[in-house]
Motif scaffolding. Sequence first.
Motif, PDB file in Angstrom:
ATOM      1  N   MET A   1     -32.100  11.386  -5.341  1.00 49.69           N
ATOM      2  CA  MET A   1     -31.989   9.977  -5.643  1.00 49.69           C
ATOM      3  C   MET A   1     -31.016   9.809  -6.819  1.00 49.69           C
ATOM      4  SD  MET A   1     -35.022   7.393  -6.807  1.00 49.69           S
ATOM      5  CE  MET A   1     -35.495   6.759  -5.221  1.00 49.69           C
ATOM      6  N   ALA A   2     -30.065   8.893  -6.672  1.00 46.29           N
ATOM      7  CA  ALA A   2     -29.067   8.655  -7.710  1.00 46.29           C
ATOM      8  C   ALA A   2     -29.680   7.912  -8.877  1.00 46.29           C
ATOM      9  CB  ALA A   2     -27.903   7.861  -7.135  1.00 46.29           C
ATOM     10  N   SER A   3     -29.249   8.275 -10.089  1.00 42.19           N
ATOM     11  CA  SER A   3     -29.760   7.574 -11.268  1.00 42.19           C
ATOM     12  C   SER A   3     -28.937   6.301 -11.501  1.00 42.19           C
ATOM     13  CB  SER A   3     -29.691   8.478 -12.498  1.00 42.19           C
ATOM     14  OG  SER A   3     -28.344   8.787 -12.785  1.00 42.19           O
ATOM     15  N   ALA A   4     -29.584   5.296 -12.053  1.00 40.90           N
ATOM     16  CA  ALA A   4     -28.916   4.036 -12.338  1.00 40.90           C
ATOM     17  C   ALA A   4     -27.950   4.221 -13.504  1.00 40.90           C
ATOM     18  CB  ALA A   4     -29.945   2.965 -12.679  1.00 40.90           C
ATOM     19  N   VAL A   5     -26.781   3.632 -13.385  1.00 40.29           N
ATOM     20  CA  VAL A   5     -25.787   3.685 -14.449  1.00 40.29           C
ATOM     21  C   VAL A   5     -26.021   2.492 -15.364  1.00 40.29           C
ATOM     22  CG1 VAL A   5     -23.330   3.619 -14.977  1.00 40.29           C
ATOM     23  CG2 VAL A   5     -24.126   4.817 -12.944  1.00 40.29           C
ATOM     24  N   GLN A   6     -26.162   2.769 -16.642  1.00 36.62           N
ATOM     25  CA  GLN A   6     -26.393   1.695 -17.603  1.00 36.62           C
ATOM     26  C   GLN A   6     -25.068   1.094 -18.048  1.00 36.62           C
ATOM     27  OE1 GLN A   6     -28.696   3.273 -20.821  1.00 36.62           O
ATOM     28  NE2 GLN A   6     -30.599   3.108 -19.692  1.00 36.62           N
ATOM     29  N   ASP A   7     -25.120  -0.202 -18.346  1.00 38.72           N
ATOM     30  CA  ASP A   7     -23.949  -0.845 -18.914  1.00 38.72           C
ATOM     31  C   ASP A   7     -23.652  -0.218 -20.269  1.00 38.72           C
ATOM     32  OD1 ASP A   7     -23.628  -2.638 -16.821  1.00 38.72           O
ATOM     33  OD2 ASP A   7     -24.880  -4.165 -17.765  1.00 38.72           O
ATOM     34  N   PRO A   8     -22.368  -0.114 -20.643  1.00 40.05           N
ATOM     35  CA  PRO A   8     -22.055   0.432 -21.964  1.00 40.05           C
ATOM     36  C   PRO A   8     -22.549  -0.517 -23.060  1.00 40.05           C
ATOM     37  CG  PRO A   8     -20.081  -0.429 -20.918  1.00 40.05           C
ATOM     38  CD  PRO A   8     -21.186  -0.504 -19.895  1.00 40.05           C
ATOM     39  N   ALA A   9     -23.006   0.039 -24.155  1.00 39.14           N
ATOM     40  CA  ALA A   9     -23.481  -0.762 -25.287  1.00 39.14           C
ATOM     41  C   ALA A   9     -22.303  -1.097 -26.194  1.00 39.14           C
ATOM     42  CB  ALA A   9     -24.536   0.007 -26.065  1.00 39.14           C
ATOM     43  N   PHE A  10     -22.238  -2.336 -26.645  1.00 34.60           N
ATOM     44  CA  PHE A  10     -21.219  -2.726 -27.621  1.00 34.60           C
ATOM     45  C   PHE A  10     -21.622  -4.021 -28.297  1.00 34.60           C
ATOM     46  CE2 PHE A  10     -19.821  -4.280 -23.491  1.00 34.60           C
ATOM     47  CZ  PHE A  10     -19.559  -5.619 -23.726  1.00 34.60           C
ATOM     48  N   ASP A  11     -21.027  -4.260 -29.475  1.00 31.83           N
ATOM     49  CA  ASP A  11     -21.194  -5.475 -30.255  1.00 31.83           C
ATOM     50  C   ASP A  11     -19.804  -5.997 -30.607  1.00 31.83           C
ATOM     51  OD1 ASP A  11     -24.063  -5.528 -30.564  1.00 31.83           O
ATOM     52  OD2 ASP A  11     -23.840  -3.823 -31.926  1.00 31.83           O
ATOM     53  N   PHE A  12     -19.727  -7.290 -30.916  1.00 28.09           N
ATOM     54  CA  PHE A  12     -18.456  -7.867 -31.358  1.00 28.09           C
ATOM     55  C   PHE A  12     -18.088  -7.286 -32.709  1.00 28.09           C
ATOM     56  CE2 PHE A  12     -15.892 -11.084 -33.501  1.00 28.09           C
ATOM     57  CZ  PHE A  12     -14.907 -11.281 -32.550  1.00 28.09           C
ATOM     58  N   HIS A  13     -16.821  -6.923 -32.896  1.00 31.21           N
ATOM     59  CA  HIS A  13     -16.358  -6.377 -34.173  1.00 31.21           C
ATOM     60  C   HIS A  13     -15.400  -7.320 -34.887  1.00 31.21           C
ATOM     61  CE1 HIS A  13     -14.281  -3.743 -37.059  1.00 31.21           C
ATOM     62  NE2 HIS A  13     -15.458  -3.156 -37.128  1.00 31.21           N
ATOM     63  N   HIS A  14     -14.321  -7.750 -34.225  1.00 31.29           N
ATOM     64  CA  HIS A  14     -13.371  -8.643 -34.882  1.00 31.29           C
ATOM     65  C   HIS A  14     -12.435  -9.282 -33.866  1.00 31.29           C
ATOM     66  CE1 HIS A  14     -10.862  -4.962 -34.615  1.00 31.29           C
ATOM     67  NE2 HIS A  14      -9.846  -5.814 -34.540  1.00 31.29           N
ATOM     68  N   GLY A  15     -11.752 -10.319 -34.307  1.00 30.52           N
ATOM     69  CA  GLY A  15     -10.653 -10.919 -33.561  1.00 30.52           C
ATOM     70  C   GLY A  15      -9.360 -10.607 -34.295  1.00 30.52           C
ATOM     71  N   GLY A  16      -8.262 -10.498 -33.581  1.00 31.38           N
ATOM     72  CA  GLY A  16      -6.976 -10.182 -34.195  1.00 31.38           C
ATOM     73  C   GLY A  16      -6.022 -11.366 -34.093  1.00 31.38           C
ATOM     74  N   VAL A  17      -5.276 -11.607 -35.178  1.00 33.80           N
ATOM     75  CA  VAL A  17      -4.361 -12.738 -35.243  1.00 33.80           C
ATOM     76  C   VAL A  17      -3.051 -12.272 -35.872  1.00 33.80           C
ATOM     77  CG1 VAL A  17      -4.018 -15.080 -36.130  1.00 33.80           C
ATOM     78  CG2 VAL A  17      -6.320 -14.301 -35.574  1.00 33.80           C
ATOM     79  N   SER A  18      -1.941 -12.542 -35.169  1.00 29.85           N
ATOM     80  CA  SER A  18      -0.619 -12.242 -35.717  1.00 29.85           C
ATOM     81  C   SER A  18      -0.144 -13.449 -36.515  1.00 29.85           C
ATOM     82  CB  SER A  18       0.351 -11.938 -34.569  1.00 29.85           C
ATOM     83  OG  SER A  18       1.633 -11.642 -35.082  1.00 29.85           O
ATOM     84  N   VAL A  19       0.361 -13.188 -37.718  1.00 27.75           N
ATOM     85  CA  VAL A  19       0.772 -14.264 -38.623  1.00 27.75           C
ATOM     86  C   VAL A  19       2.137 -13.931 -39.228  1.00 27.75           C
ATOM     87  CG1 VAL A  19      -1.616 -14.921 -39.177  1.00 27.75           C
ATOM     88  CG2 VAL A  19      -0.457 -13.204 -40.576  1.00 27.75           C
ATOM     89  N   PRO A  20       2.901 -14.950 -39.631  1.00 29.03           N
ATOM     90  CA  PRO A  20       4.214 -14.677 -40.219  1.00 29.03           C
ATOM     91  C   PRO A  20       4.144 -14.157 -41.651  1.00 29.03           C
ATOM     92  CG  PRO A  20       3.843 -17.039 -40.094  1.00 29.03           C
ATOM     93  CD  PRO A  20       2.685 -16.380 -39.403  1.00 29.03           C
TER      94      PRO A  20
END
Length: 141
Positions: A1-20
């Motif tokens: 019987m195949a084992s269930a694959v779990q979704d990868p765990a992650f949390d939000f870290h940051h957003g990136g913004v390019s500025v002059p």
Amino acid sequence: MASAVQDPAFDFHHGGVSVPSLDGAIAWYGEVLGFTVERRFHINAAGADVAMIRKGAIRFELFEVAGAAPLPEARRHPPADLKTHGNKHLAFRVDDLDAFLATVRSRGAEVAMVVREAFGSSCFLRDCAGNLIEFVEDMPA
């Protein structure tokens, strides 16, 4: 019987913004929204001077790259920006949109758009480079 694959765990870290201007963006995000510099560094592979700024658990990574193209005019207007594929904006929740707007306007923020709909209210600010940031007041369910 195949084992269930779990979704990868992650949390939000940051957003990136390019500025002059990295110093200009650090000042804007600090004066208007209350962010502070967590650290500054250089990314050789991108030729970027970088600052990680933080307010509580929220982080933005600001990039200054010499010779970078300015934000196209259509990307500065929320309805027009939706007509171009790609990342649009980050959104943050506020308790009272009108109080938030009064505060950021008094600090010199450029308000690109205010939305008041049956499903909720929000506003879009333009940062010092024209990047859109949304602030949402949730409506009770």
